[in-house]
Motif scaffolding. Sequence first.
Motif, mmCIF file in Angstrom:
data_model
loop_
_atom_site.group_PDB
_atom_site.id
_atom_site.type_symbol
_atom_site.label_atom_id
_atom_site.label_comp_id
_atom_site.label_asym_id
_atom_site.label_seq_id
_atom_site.Cartn_x
_atom_site.Cartn_y
_atom_site.Cartn_z
ATOM 1 N N LEU A 26 72.840 37.144 -10.527
ATOM 2 C CA LEU A 26 73.301 38.338 -9.814
ATOM 3 C C LEU A 26 74.797 38.278 -9.546
ATOM 4 O O LEU A 26 75.497 39.286 -9.652
ATOM 5 C CB LEU A 26 72.518 38.528 -8.513
ATOM 6 N N PHE A 27 75.305 37.088 -9.228
ATOM 7 C CA PHE A 27 76.745 36.951 -9.020
ATOM 8 C C PHE A 27 77.496 37.270 -10.312
ATOM 9 O O PHE A 27 78.428 38.071 -10.320
ATOM 10 C CB PHE A 27 77.102 35.549 -8.536
ATOM 11 N N SER A 28 77.078 36.665 -11.409
ATOM 12 C CA SER A 28 77.739 36.910 -12.700
ATOM 13 C C SER A 28 77.612 38.370 -13.116
ATOM 14 O O SER A 28 78.572 38.984 -13.586
ATOM 15 C CB SER A 28 77.137 36.026 -13.792
ATOM 16 N N HIS A 29 76.434 38.924 -12.918
ATOM 17 C CA HIS A 29 76.165 40.300 -13.327
ATOM 18 C C HIS A 29 76.935 41.311 -12.472
ATOM 19 O O HIS A 29 77.288 42.391 -12.941
ATOM 20 C CB HIS A 29 74.670 40.579 -13.268
ATOM 21 N N SER A 30 77.230 40.931 -11.228
ATOM 22 C CA SER A 30 77.928 41.863 -10.336
ATOM 23 C C SER A 30 79.314 42.207 -10.854
ATOM 24 O O SER A 30 79.837 43.278 -10.574
ATOM 25 C CB SER A 30 78.023 41.287 -8.925
ATOM 26 N N ARG A 31 79.913 41.317 -11.614
ATOM 27 C CA ARG A 31 81.236 41.584 -12.180
ATOM 28 C C ARG A 31 81.127 42.591 -13.327
ATOM 29 O O ARG A 31 81.960 43.470 -13.460
ATOM 30 C CB ARG A 31 81.885 40.300 -12.702
ATOM 31 N N ALA A 32 80.106 42.448 -14.139
ATOM 32 C CA ALA A 32 79.943 43.315 -15.312
ATOM 33 C C ALA A 32 79.367 44.676 -14.953
ATOM 34 O O ALA A 32 79.749 45.689 -15.532
ATOM 35 C CB ALA A 32 79.046 42.630 -16.341
ATOM 36 N N ASP A 33 78.448 44.705 -13.991
ATOM 37 C CA ASP A 33 77.765 45.953 -13.672
ATOM 38 C C ASP A 33 77.445 46.009 -12.173
ATOM 39 O O ASP A 33 76.295 45.840 -11.767
ATOM 40 C CB ASP A 33 76.483 46.061 -14.503
ATOM 41 N N PRO A 34 78.463 46.250 -11.334
ATOM 42 C CA PRO A 34 78.221 46.241 -9.886
ATOM 43 C C PRO A 34 77.230 47.297 -9.419
ATOM 44 O O PRO A 34 76.496 47.072 -8.473
ATOM 45 C CB PRO A 34 79.608 46.460 -9.279
ATOM 46 N N ALA A 35 77.185 48.433 -10.093
ATOM 47 C CA ALA A 35 76.256 49.485 -9.661
ATOM 48 C C ALA A 35 74.813 49.028 -9.826
ATOM 49 O O ALA A 35 73.982 49.227 -8.935
ATOM 50 C CB ALA A 35 76.506 50.768 -10.443
ATOM 51 N N ALA A 36 74.493 48.402 -10.945
ATOM 52 C CA ALA A 36 73.132 47.910 -11.159
ATOM 53 C C ALA A 36 72.826 46.756 -10.209
ATOM 54 O O ALA A 36 71.744 46.683 -9.634
ATOM 55 C CB ALA A 36 72.946 47.465 -12.610
ATOM 56 N N THR A 37 73.791 45.870 -10.021
ATOM 57 C CA THR A 37 73.577 44.722 -9.139
ATOM 58 C C THR A 37 73.378 45.170 -7.700
ATOM 59 O O THR A 37 72.660 44.532 -6.943
ATOM 60 C CB THR A 37 74.761 43.743 -9.246
ATOM 61 N N GLY A 57 75.263 30.590 -0.860
ATOM 62 C CA GLY A 57 76.648 30.778 -1.289
ATOM 63 C C GLY A 57 76.798 31.849 -2.357
ATOM 64 O O GLY A 57 77.682 32.706 -2.271
ATOM 65 N N HIS A 58 75.923 31.812 -3.368
ATOM 66 C CA HIS A 58 75.985 32.838 -4.428
ATOM 67 C C HIS A 58 75.673 34.224 -3.861
ATOM 68 O O HIS A 58 76.301 35.215 -4.247
ATOM 69 C CB HIS A 58 75.011 32.520 -5.568
ATOM 70 N N ALA A 59 74.714 34.284 -2.940
ATOM 71 C CA ALA A 59 74.362 35.574 -2.339
ATOM 72 C C ALA A 59 75.547 36.135 -1.557
ATOM 73 O O ALA A 59 75.870 37.325 -1.671
ATOM 74 C CB ALA A 59 73.140 35.426 -1.434
ATOM 75 N N LEU A 60 76.223 35.290 -0.776
ATOM 76 C CA LEU A 60 77.384 35.755 -0.011
ATOM 77 C C LEU A 60 78.494 36.244 -0.934
ATOM 78 O O LEU A 60 79.096 37.294 -0.693
ATOM 79 C CB LEU A 60 77.927 34.627 0.873
ATOM 80 N N ALA A 61 78.767 35.491 -1.996
ATOM 81 C CA ALA A 61 79.823 35.894 -2.919
ATOM 82 C C ALA A 61 79.496 37.234 -3.575
ATOM 83 O O ALA A 61 80.371 38.100 -3.717
ATOM 84 C CB ALA A 61 80.035 34.812 -3.971
ATOM 85 N N THR A 62 78.246 37.410 -3.954
ATOM 86 C CA THR A 62 77.852 38.668 -4.597
ATOM 87 C C THR A 62 77.934 39.823 -3.610
ATOM 88 O O THR A 62 78.445 40.900 -3.941
ATOM 89 C CB THR A 62 76.427 38.558 -5.175
ATOM 90 N N LEU A 63 77.473 39.615 -2.382
ATOM 91 C CA LEU A 63 77.562 40.663 -1.362
ATOM 92 C C LEU A 63 79.011 41.034 -1.085
ATOM 93 O O LEU A 63 79.331 42.209 -0.891
ATOM 94 C CB LEU A 63 76.881 40.214 -0.065
ATOM 95 N N SER A 64 79.879 40.050 -1.092
ATOM 96 C CA SER A 64 81.296 40.320 -0.872
ATOM 97 C C SER A 64 81.840 41.224 -1.970
ATOM 98 O O SER A 64 82.557 42.186 -1.699
ATOM 99 C CB SER A 64 82.072 39.015 -0.854
#
Length: 134
Positions: A26-37, A57-64
């Motif tokens: 989800l963290f990696s995907h959030s960069r490519a497709d934030p709307a889907a993530t 940690g990954h969840a916090l980074a993705t939420l940020s």
Amino acid sequence: MDSVDEAREAVVGPAVDQRREAARFLFSHSRADPAATSEAAEELVDAAEDANPRVRGHALATLSYLGEAPDQVLSTPVDPPSDALVAGLTDPDGGVRQTAVGLLSAPENSLPEGLRADAAAGLVDCLDDYNDLV
């Protein structure tokens, strides 16, 4: 992990290895497709309280990342992802606290007005943190 839907289920599932893999995806995907993530926002808020520090940690980074433009990205109404970031400042794991400090101190991460004082107080408390990385 092949899809956001699969990761949404796995990030709150029973197996820690799958939760870690899903959080990373989800963290990696959030960069490519934030709307889907952003569809996983509720699960990410839950994952920010996971027993495993890497998942947190990954969840916090993705939420940020998703929180950078909440009106444009977050399509699911959840408690503000910023609440989870502020809570990360007092996480028992030094790595998670380090992640939260870095994310909250980044100029591109603007917080809702009501959380700025909490974040500032948490960041000040981190100045006395025993962990050299924080």
